[in-house]
Design an enzyme around this catalytic site. Sequence first.
Site, PDB file in Angstrom:
ATOM      1  N   LEU A 101       0.873  -1.172   0.000  1.00 45.26           N
ATOM      2  CA  LEU A 101       0.000   0.000   0.000  1.00 45.26           C
ATOM      3  C   LEU A 101       0.909   1.221   0.000  1.00 45.26           C
ATOM      4  CD1 LEU A 101      -2.741  -0.923   2.653  1.00 45.26           C
ATOM      5  CD2 LEU A 101      -2.901  -1.079   0.169  1.00 45.26           C
ATOM      6  N   ASP A 102       0.551   2.230  -0.788  1.00 46.98           N
ATOM      7  CA  ASP A 102       1.353   3.446  -0.825  1.00 46.98           C
ATOM      8  C   ASP A 102       1.497   4.028   0.586  1.00 46.98           C
ATOM      9  OD1 ASP A 102       1.387   3.098  -3.546  1.00 46.98           O
ATOM     10  OD2 ASP A 102      -0.214   4.564  -3.920  1.00 46.98           O
ATOM     11  N   LYS A 103       2.501   4.865   0.754  1.00 44.16           N
ATOM     12  CA  LYS A 103       2.770   5.458   2.060  1.00 44.16           C
ATOM     13  C   LYS A 103       1.549   6.168   2.634  1.00 44.16           C
ATOM     14  CE  LYS A 103       5.997   8.647   4.339  1.00 44.16           C
ATOM     15  NZ  LYS A 103       7.174   9.532   4.171  1.00 44.16           N
TER      16      LYS A 103
END
Length: 236
Positions: A101-103
Amino acid sequence: MRIDKYLANMNVGSRKEVHILIKKGIVTVNGNVVKTPKQQVKEYDEVLVDGQEINYQKYHYFLMNKPKGVLSATEDRSQRTVISLLEPQDQYQGITPVGRLDKDTTGLLLLTNDGQLNHELLAPNKHVDKVYRAKIAGVADEETVKTFASGMTLGDGTELKPAELKILSQDEEHDSSEIEIKIREGKYHQIKRMFGAVGMKVVELERISMGKLKLDPDLKAGEYRELDEATIKSIR
């Protein structure tokens, strides 16, 4: 396997720390004091460290509600990772996030050292559904739904499989929408790029399910729990 590997895998300590425990004479197998870290031990042997039983568990599975600002990685020199959110006793060797998952993306993240399950959930030919909720800058409408459902080709030539878009709310006055989207792949920044291709921007993004695994509503951001056997079987 060797007793030092057995204990290191169970997070009793590093190999070096385990060797020190063995030298102290506080490690026993089936009642006998271990003399060498090379001693072989079977999964169902009784292993004690200073009188405490250490049961062997080959695989571990944790469901986390990933918070913003944390990397879906095992380690990073300068930033916090999801592994750092695990309690020290749960930081088993080989634990990795299943997918990324993106930051700034939140929600469901599975962490495990079961490489086979990791592959099964991520392999493109397995078609595991991933469902997200998002807040969008822009008003998504039925035309957006049709565009996503037909399969898209992004500006750089990336071809995407059809995605199911559900509009939860529209706010024309503030030029915003709330949506739910189901995809069957996980390409780099996929959902952000999809909305970008139709002139919109993802403001907030949360994953709420992956296959049969659903985000636990009782888990606050940054919290996690270990999955039970029934849940593990259901997602295979």
